[in-house]
Design an enzyme around this catalytic site. Sequence first.
Site, mmCIF file in Angstrom:
data_model
loop_
_atom_site.group_PDB
_atom_site.id
_atom_site.type_symbol
_atom_site.label_atom_id
_atom_site.label_comp_id
_atom_site.label_asym_id
_atom_site.label_seq_id
_atom_site.Cartn_x
_atom_site.Cartn_y
_atom_site.Cartn_z
ATOM 1 N N HIS A 23 48.104 28.373 34.174
ATOM 2 C CA HIS A 23 49.437 27.802 33.935
ATOM 3 C C HIS A 23 50.003 28.351 32.629
ATOM 4 O O HIS A 23 51.157 28.791 32.558
ATOM 5 C CB HIS A 23 49.323 26.274 33.869
ATOM 6 N N GLU A 24 49.171 28.358 31.585
ATOM 7 C CA GLU A 24 49.613 28.861 30.282
ATOM 8 C C GLU A 24 49.814 30.376 30.311
ATOM 9 O O GLU A 24 50.774 30.892 29.736
ATOM 10 C CB GLU A 24 48.600 28.475 29.199
ATOM 11 N N HIS A 27 53.198 31.413 31.556
ATOM 12 C CA HIS A 27 54.282 31.330 30.570
ATOM 13 C C HIS A 27 54.347 32.619 29.746
ATOM 14 O O HIS A 27 55.426 33.142 29.470
ATOM 15 C CB HIS A 27 54.061 30.140 29.624
#
Length: 217
Positions: A23-24, A27
């Site tokens: 998820h990170e 980004h």
Amino acid sequence: MLESLIQTLAVAALPVIFAITLHEAAHGYAARHFGDPTAWQLGRISLNPLRHIDLWGTIVIPVAILLFSGGSFLFGYAKPVPVDFGRLRNPKRDMLWVAAAGPGANLFMALCWAGMLKLAWLMPGNDFTLPLSEMSKIGIMVNCVLMVLNLMPLPPLDGGRIAVSLLPHKLAWKFAQLEPWGFPILLVLLFTGILGTVMNPLVIFAARTIESIFGLY
């Protein structure tokens, strides 16, 4: 009881770590694409979970919550990928895509785990089938939880940043001022049960929709 929780931890470890850390990473990939190389320069744009694991948020807190909830609840986080929104080519517009990349990654992983669950169902029964099936179920649910949670319109969650991107400038600036209070508000919602009341139907809907795509529900 303890043996059951240890088995749950063993099966859940891989999907949980990837759900949180990728998820990170998403980004960081999106930020670089739209002009901010900060995460890339710091070596944070990587599919290697070790680059994103936070000792407390990715390991200690999720394990403790899983243990104390009897395996019925899970929450965690990774080291946030640094994003300098001022370096994006169009900060207000591109913020939406950078923020949406995280939940988008969780949606993609939920679909991948649903595919793995379908594969487990089609495989002839063996010692590998049951663990793969259970791991896939956890992978679907964990990613749906993280996707729904992060899409909540509360800064600094991804949904809050998406809202800031979409709102007119004056309203966006006022809404962004909530960011220092976002995490305390989230904790209050969590411990009062409001967060679960809001999220649970959305998580179940997302999980069942994904499972239905693969003929699992």
